[in-house]
Design an enzyme around this catalytic site. Structure first.
Site, PDB file in Angstrom:
ATOM      1  N   CYS A   1      22.107  -3.843  36.006  1.00 29.79           N
ATOM      2  CA  CYS A   1      23.277  -4.167  36.827  1.00 29.79           C
ATOM      3  C   CYS A   1      22.939  -5.195  37.899  1.00 29.79           C
ATOM      4  CB  CYS A   1      23.820  -2.885  37.463  1.00 29.79           C
ATOM      5  SG  CYS A   1      25.238  -3.171  38.527  1.00 29.79           S
TER       6      CYS A   1
ATOM      7  N   CYS B   1      24.547  -4.619  41.299  1.00 29.15           N
ATOM      8  CA  CYS B   1      23.887  -3.576  42.100  1.00 29.15           C
ATOM      9  C   CYS B   1      22.562  -4.071  42.666  1.00 29.15           C
ATOM     10  CB  CYS B   1      23.579  -2.343  41.252  1.00 29.15           C
ATOM     11  SG  CYS B   1      24.833  -1.897  40.062  1.00 29.15           S
ATOM     12  N   ASP B   2      21.769  -4.757  41.845  1.00 29.66           N
ATOM     13  CA  ASP B   2      20.371  -5.000  42.216  1.00 29.66           C
ATOM     14  C   ASP B   2      20.010  -6.466  42.439  1.00 29.66           C
ATOM     15  OD1 ASP B   2      19.934  -2.275  41.986  1.00 29.66           O
ATOM     16  OD2 ASP B   2      19.445  -2.400  39.860  1.00 29.66           O
TER      17      ASP B   2
END
Ligand code: NDP
Length: 321
Positions: free
Chosen positions: A137, A140-141
């Protein structure tokens, strides 16, 4: 074997299921959450979370889910350590489900929050380095790879969008695809090919994720899918973007789904085609897939469930008056 009855039966314990539970409990529906095989959902396999509103400092995914569960229990949710293996939807409300334990769960409304799983390549080093350079992701990261070298694996819309997104943080993004043409939409391909921060590696399969001395990802081992030649690519981060699979096996033939298996809902709502059955979170959303959007649709499911029951109770009272 016991029978557990409730006004609101929730299957799944990620942000969608637990948000539905928090709202449902506060509305007096005394929800039961059947947690499933991965209690807490996908966030329990991530590490740092810094895009969930309300926390100034970086928090941990597993911690966030423990807090959500504690909050749901605090307001009156019953958490069940079980996995639903069969369910009767055609019979309408109340809905009856059978757990792996043999217990029966009966709910006046059913909230499906079984989530989705990122697909993984299944090659050496991938799981061991998950959260240590390997992610599924970018939203997200990606932020953790500011100014670093990253790769995205895949050739669909998700892979191309992730590569484009990563250019917000990195000037050196490589898209690695196993064929020599992308599956993604033309407009995304145009953006990809015109972005000077992105290069593409065609006909390459990642065969191994390799750690450096510090235990985080150091490089990828690649095999050319046409010539069989092997090579390596040094990267700090690698994002596997080869698709997601919704956890909807249980509902096959029972609820309408799209061709990828995502549950279909009335647009803009969590309502499925069956009265009293609601779907929220990643099981019905292949576009946004964020904890915050899952929580939002979980809240919507609880509000609509409450309205459904209030309306039904009113009609029943009227008929018997
Ligand atoms: P897709 O199934 O569309 O694409 C998956 C990609 O990963 C393909 O290029 C495939 O390669 C590759 N792949 C699959 N398995 C492997 C493997 N084992 N090794 C290497 N490569 C592999 O998934 P997406 O997540 O990209 O998209 C899912 C759905 O969501 C699609 O319908 C998409 O259109 C939609 N979507 C829409 C968006 C938008 O409209 N903005 C954004 C994101 C997704 P190959 O091509 O060779 O099969």
């Amino acid at each position: 074997m016991a029978t557990h009855t409730t006004r609101m039966l929730i299957i799944g314990s990620g942000p969608a299921g637990l948000s539905a539970a928090i709202y449902g409990a506060r509305a007096g529906m005394e929800p039961i959450v059947v947690q499933g095989l991965q209690p807490g959902g996908q966030l329990t396999i991530t590490t740092d979370v810094e895009n969930y509103p309300g926390f100034r400092e970086v928090i941990q995914g597993p911690w966030l889910m423990q807090e959500m569960q504690a909050q749901a229990e605090h307001v009156g949710t019953r958490m069940m350590w079980d996995t639903i293996v069969d369910i009767d939807i055609a019979g309408g409300s109340p809905f009856k489900a059978i757990g792996d334990s043999g217990d029966e769960y009966v709910g006046d409304v059913l909230v499906i929050a079984t989530g989705a799983q990122a697909k993984w390549l299944g090659v050496e080093g991938e799981q061991a380095l998950s959260g240590k350079g390997v992610s599924a992701c970018a939203t997200c990261d990606g932020f953790f790879y500011r100014g670093k070298k990253v790769a995205v694996i895949g050739g669909g819309n998700t892979a191309v969008e992730e590569a484009l997104y990563l250019t917000n943080h990195s000037d050196d993004v490589t898209l690695i695809h196993r064929r020599d043409e992308l599956r993604s939409e033309k407009i995304l391909q145009d953006r990809l090919f015109s972005n000077p921060k992105i290069s593409t590696l065609w006909n390459k399969a990642v065969t191994r994720f390799v750690a450096g001395e510090n235990g985080t990802l150091n490089h990828l081992e690649l095999t050319d899918t046409v010539t069989g030649e092997t090579s390596t690519l040094e990267v700090d981060g690698a994002f596997v973007a080869i698709g997601h699979a919704p956890s909807t096996e249980l509902f096959k033939g029972k609820l309408p789904m799209d061709e990828s298996g995502y549950l279909l809902v009335e647009p803009g709502t969590p309502k499925t085609s069956v009265l009293g059955v609601f779907a929220c979170g990643d099981v019905m959303d292949h576009t946004y897939r964020q904890a915050i959007t899952a929580a939002g649709t979980g809240c919507m499911a609880a509000l609509d469930a409450e309205r459904f029951l209030a309306h039904r109770d009113f009609e029943k009272a009227k008929a018997s008056a």
